[in-house]
Scaffold this active site. Sequence first.
Site, PDB file in Angstrom:
ATOM      1  CE1 TYR A  84       5.870 -49.570 -21.814  1.00 19.65           C
ATOM      2  CE2 TYR A  84       4.533 -48.939 -23.680  1.00 19.65           C
ATOM      3  CZ  TYR A  84       5.475 -49.754 -23.126  1.00 19.65           C
ATOM      4  OH  TYR A  84       6.045 -50.759 -23.884  1.00 19.65           O
ATOM      5  CG  HIS A 112       4.582 -55.374 -21.273  1.00 19.34           C
ATOM      6  ND1 HIS A 112       4.351 -54.094 -20.819  1.00 19.34           N
ATOM      7  CD2 HIS A 112       5.703 -55.281 -22.022  1.00 19.34           C
ATOM      8  CE1 HIS A 112       5.270 -53.274 -21.294  1.00 19.34           C
ATOM      9  NE2 HIS A 112       6.107 -53.975 -22.012  1.00 19.34           N
TER      10      HIS A 112
END
Length: 331
Positions: free
Chosen positions: A53, A140
């Site tokens: 991110y 993830h």
Amino acid sequence: MHTIPLGQTEVSVSQLALGCMLMGTLTNEADSFAMLDRYLAAGGTFLDTADCYAWWPGPEYTGGESESVLGRWFARTGRRDEVFLATKGSAWVADPEAARAGRLSDDEKYAGTAGDTLRHALDGSLRRLGVDHVDLYYVHVDDPRTPLEETLEALAGLVAAGKTRYLGWSNVPTWRLERIRQLCDRFGWPAPVALQQEHTYLRRHPGSGNLSIVDDQQLAYLRSHKDLTLVAYSPILKGVYDDVHKQRDLAQMRSYHGADTDARLATVAKVATELGISGSLLVLAWMLHQRSPRRVALIGPRTPAQYDELVAALDVALDDAVLDVLDAAGA
């Protein structure tokens, strides 16, 4: 702020989690700190980020920005021990420019789940966060190229080293999740206690191949396996419930388009109008009222104003009649 158990651990987490994906990129540091402060003041404890991110908002970003902002907030406030901190590995993008240009497949884009990859990834996350451990570490994106045994053994080592307390998995089909659990049981490795998937009031249409979305089979699986807690990302689908243009054009809607979705959107609009609230607020409140299985709703506001709008869902009480109308809607 209500809490729910994390699987069958002794830990409870806030049912409304704060997603930090845009912090450090589309959300500046001052606004990021403001939202973090407000969330903790409201009794929230569950913070969610990831090492990747966020590389996609523009060419000046490479990933790691969100973790770095959180690290500076921890250093400023000293409140690390007051939060349940989750981050993720395996989706780091080494070439953001090529990824933004669409030149890479997912297999080429993401770092994957090889043992050394995950070990280095978590070490990098800990450095950026300025902490010695996280509370929850997710895979993830699932990586079929790497043997599950290698991935799970590496994750077990991270738990044994004290670098994470618990493990989770994200964007994974049910059959694969069951295989993970079987291997953990066979080899005595720590099993995941959290499952983070895209989940909202709309239901994935039968022809969609998007396995990151919770479907009826996965919900049934979670009802039978109470050692897993569902963490629902994109619960309001970027505001689609209040924007007819997004209902038509938003890329995420490709997995939902159909008569069932049309019926559910119409029901949300009708009930929200009757209650005098937005569709997004209604859907978020609906999720917080779910009991079988219970689930964490993960919000990712970009601004403090958006945060204030979404956290108001905590104060929306839906009676059984309203819940029955919402649950019965569909084609």
